[in-house]
Design a protein around this motif. Structure first.
Motif, PDB file in Angstrom:
ATOM      1  N   VAL A 143      32.430  16.252 -38.247  1.00  0.00           N
ATOM      2  CA  VAL A 143      32.163  16.528 -39.652  1.00  0.00           C
ATOM      3  C   VAL A 143      31.319  17.790 -39.723  1.00  0.00           C
ATOM      4  N   LEU A 144      31.393  18.482 -40.845  1.00  0.00           N
ATOM      5  CA  LEU A 144      30.528  19.639 -41.088  1.00  0.00           C
ATOM      6  C   LEU A 144      29.333  19.195 -41.925  1.00  0.00           C
ATOM      7  N   GLN A 319      35.786   7.299 -33.245  1.00  0.00           N
ATOM      8  CA  GLN A 319      34.900   6.227 -33.666  1.00  0.00           C
ATOM      9  C   GLN A 319      33.436   6.643 -33.629  1.00  0.00           C
ATOM     10  N   TYR A 320      33.078   7.505 -32.665  1.00  0.00           N
ATOM     11  CA  TYR A 320      31.685   7.963 -32.579  1.00  0.00           C
ATOM     12  C   TYR A 320      31.245   8.632 -33.883  1.00  0.00           C
ATOM     13  N   SER A 321      32.181   9.311 -34.554  1.00  0.00           N
ATOM     14  CA  SER A 321      31.816  10.041 -35.772  1.00  0.00           C
ATOM     15  C   SER A 321      31.412   9.110 -36.904  1.00  0.00           C
ATOM     16  N   TYR A 322      31.730   7.822 -36.776  1.00  0.00           N
ATOM     17  CA  TYR A 322      31.322   6.840 -37.775  1.00  0.00           C
ATOM     18  C   TYR A 322      30.044   6.100 -37.372  1.00  0.00           C
ATOM     19  N   ASP A 323      29.622   6.258 -36.127  1.00  0.00           N
ATOM     20  CA  ASP A 323      28.498   5.465 -35.622  1.00  0.00           C
ATOM     21  C   ASP A 323      27.159   5.831 -36.244  1.00  0.00           C
ATOM     22  N   ALA A 324      27.059   7.040 -36.810  1.00  0.00           N
ATOM     23  CA  ALA A 324      25.764   7.461 -37.349  1.00  0.00           C
ATOM     24  C   ALA A 324      25.345   6.620 -38.544  1.00  0.00           C
ATOM     25  N   PHE A 325      26.284   6.283 -39.412  1.00  0.00           N
ATOM     26  CA  PHE A 325      25.926   5.653 -40.680  1.00  0.00           C
ATOM     27  C   PHE A 325      26.540   4.276 -40.896  1.00  0.00           C
ATOM     28  N   SER A 326      27.239   3.745 -39.913  1.00  0.00           N
ATOM     29  CA  SER A 326      27.738   2.370 -39.989  1.00  0.00           C
ATOM     30  C   SER A 326      28.103   1.909 -38.597  1.00  0.00           C
ATOM     31  N   ALA A 345      32.019  11.585 -46.766  1.00  0.00           N
ATOM     32  CA  ALA A 345      30.674  11.054 -46.994  1.00  0.00           C
ATOM     33  C   ALA A 345      30.367   9.862 -46.089  1.00  0.00           C
ATOM     34  N   LEU A 346      31.405   9.250 -45.532  1.00  0.00           N
ATOM     35  CA  LEU A 346      31.192   8.131 -44.614  1.00  0.00           C
ATOM     36  C   LEU A 346      30.507   8.564 -43.332  1.00  0.00           C
ATOM     37  N   ARG A 347      30.530   9.879 -43.048  1.00  0.00           N
ATOM     38  CA  ARG A 347      30.057  10.349 -41.751  1.00  0.00           C
ATOM     39  C   ARG A 347      28.951  11.384 -41.842  1.00  0.00           C
ATOM     40  N   THR A 348      28.391  11.560 -43.020  1.00  0.00           N
ATOM     41  CA  THR A 348      27.342  12.559 -43.163  1.00  0.00           C
ATOM     42  C   THR A 348      26.266  12.058 -44.109  1.00  0.00           C
ATOM     43  N   LEU A 349      25.081  12.613 -43.981  1.00  0.00           N
ATOM     44  CA  LEU A 349      23.961  12.222 -44.839  1.00  0.00           C
ATOM     45  C   LEU A 349      24.172  12.680 -46.277  1.00  0.00           C
TER      46      LEU A 349
END
Length: 494
Positions: A143-144, A319-326, A345-349
């Motif tokens: 994600v950017l 899958q790692y890209s989703y691990d930050a926020f879920s 938005a699922l993968r970024t603050l």
């Protein structure tokens, strides 16, 4: 009667006016015909910004735009000047700046696909291009986001949740053993800041010493990893650098990556500055081992010459890209699970997210990766040429050889010398010289502290800078020497 602020003709006139002024500025800055920094004291400059809130439209809109342009351009630091050698902000590609205008006027939010259909698809394509440059499979993703600080936070949050199998996300840090981050003593301060934000605390940071070239010492990493495990701590991540902020050094990424694989440890690489070497045929080898990363942060607004901010957070596995926020991919945003990847938005603050990918996307579409890679190569070459110049001079010393486009050095006047007893005086000399050089308006450089010594630091972010400009900097430093009587026999060409 007030003009319609949405009038397309008014926008067209103002647009031509702005682009013409910026093109004129670009021409003069690239030629070195303006000061790098028209230095003014903050309080003095603040006097020009004390006017009351404008309540009515300007009587002459074009004249008001012209005044504002002159004020902003005239009081700004000029990164396109060949004498700019300061912080890690580039002379941006003009077409990438135009992309910023497109993004700003459309004002789409790339948080969810329907609010930025083109912007989201552009970002997904840019992510695929970058992952391919790393050498990852089609399972990779990312994600950017807005800058390296958010990038490191996102990646290390994913590492924390991965290490705790989601328990820290659900239950907080009381779940499981104490956690630790292993980082080099040259890691960017945002890594330590991230430890605080994640609730790990500064005590969670295990600092790994570096060698004489400011590269992480792998033998020390192995020893401190064992020691950390013996203390009952769980290692969240081992952090390597592809281009440190202070010296531009590249850690031994391949050795670190193999060690992380052996220990089943998350390997995060902060490639904010140096990952762009992947675009350089000549210097791509500096990044050997980058493909072993569990996460990678890469700033486009440094060595890929786009305007700030645009940072890629990349992962070898989707899958790692989703691990930050879920703990697992959530499909709350999309109507169909197969569309979830397009709701970023699922993968970024960020919840409101600029369509920042268009800056790099347009630059690559227009100029191509080879041409941009050649710009990277040129700046790296230039740092090596500068190092060669300095090593030939008796009154300069290097902190280390140039690894990227960053070079740290000290001016050591013969009358001061370089003994331990003169360290404080020599440190003060670097600061004074730097201040005088910057005040001249011909060059801009910064300073840094390495192992308790002050060094001058150049970051060659403008591909239009030449060896002659660097020779001019050497002369400027000598001219700025507070001892007017100091005579140094140099053999420097005039």
């Amino acid at each position: 009667m007030h003009p319609d602020p949405y009038d397309p003709e008014l926008f067209r006139r103002h647009g031509h006016q702005v682009v013409e002024a910026l093109a004129t500025y670009l021409d003069s800055a690239l030629a070195g015909q303006v000061p790098v920094l028209p230095l003014r004291a903050p309080l003095e400059l603040a006097e020009q910004y004390q006017g009351a809130l404008p309540l009515d439209a300007a009587d002459d809109a074009e004249a008001e735009v012209a005044r504002c342009l002159a004020q902003v351009i005239g009081q700004s630091i000029h990164l396109h000047h060949p004498g700019y050698m300061g912080h890690q902000l580039p002379a941006v590609l003009p077409v990438a700046a135009l992309a910023d205008l497109i993004s700003s006027l459309l004002n789409n939010s790339a948080a969810i696909h329907e609010m930025a259909q083109a912007g989201t698809q552009i970002e997904r394509q840019v992510i695929r291009w970058l992952c391919a440059a790393v050498g990852w499979s089609q399972d990779s993703d990312g994600v950017l986001t807005s800058g390296g600080s958010l990038g490191n936070l996102t990646a290390l949050l994913a590492a924390r949740n991965h290490a705790t199998q989601g328990a820290a996300w659900r239950q907080g840090l009381r779940a499981g053993p104490p956690l630790a981050l292993l980082v080099s003593d040259q890691a960017h301060y945002t890594v330590a800041r991230t430890a605080g934000v994640l609730g790990l605390g500064q005590d969670a940071i295990v600092t790994i010493p570096t060698d004489s070239c400011f590269r992480l010492d792998v033998s020390a990493l192995e020893r401190l990893y064992r020691q950390t495990a013996q203390q009952g701590k769980k290692v969240v991540a081992i952090v390597g650098s592809a281009g440190t902020t202070a010296t531009g050094s590249f850690d031994p990424l391949h050795e670190m990556g193999e060690f992380c694989r052996e220990k089943n440890a998350w390997f995060h690489i902060d490639g904010s500055h140096g990952a762009s070497a992947l675009f350089s045929e000549k210097y791509r080898g500096l990044t050997e081992g980058i493909e072993l990363a569990s996460s990678l942060v890469w700033d486009m607004h440094k060595m890929l010459f786009t305007p700030s901010l645009i940072t890629a957070v990349l992962f070898p596995h989707r899958q790692y890209s989703y691990d930050a926020f879920s703990q697992e991919a959530s499909y709350l945003f999309a109507r169909r699970p197969e569309e979830a990847d397009f709701d970023l938005a699922l993968r970024t603050l960020e919840c409101t997210k600029r369509t920042m990918g268009i800056k790099l996307w347009l630059a690559l579409r227009v100029h191509g990766a080879k041409a941009i890679g050649e710009l990277v190569t040129k700046t790296f070459d230039l740092a090596r040429e500068f190092a060669t110049l300095l090593k030939a001079e008796p009154d300069f010393e290097l902190a280390a050889e140039a690894a990227s486009n960053i070079l740290c050095f000290r001016h050591v006047p013969l009358e001061i010398g370089n003994s331990e007893s003169e360290t404080k005086r020599l440190d003060e000399h670097q600061l004074e010289v730097r201040q005088r050089v910057v005040a001249s308006g011909k060059h801009f450089l910064v300073h840094t502290v390495l192992r308790n010594k002050v060094y001058l630091r150049t970051t060659l972010m403008n591909p239009r800078t030449t060896v002659e400009d660097l020779k001019g900097l050497i002369r400027a430093i000598r001219e700025a020497d507070r001892s007017a009587d100091l005579q140094v026999s140099t053999g420097m060409p005039t």
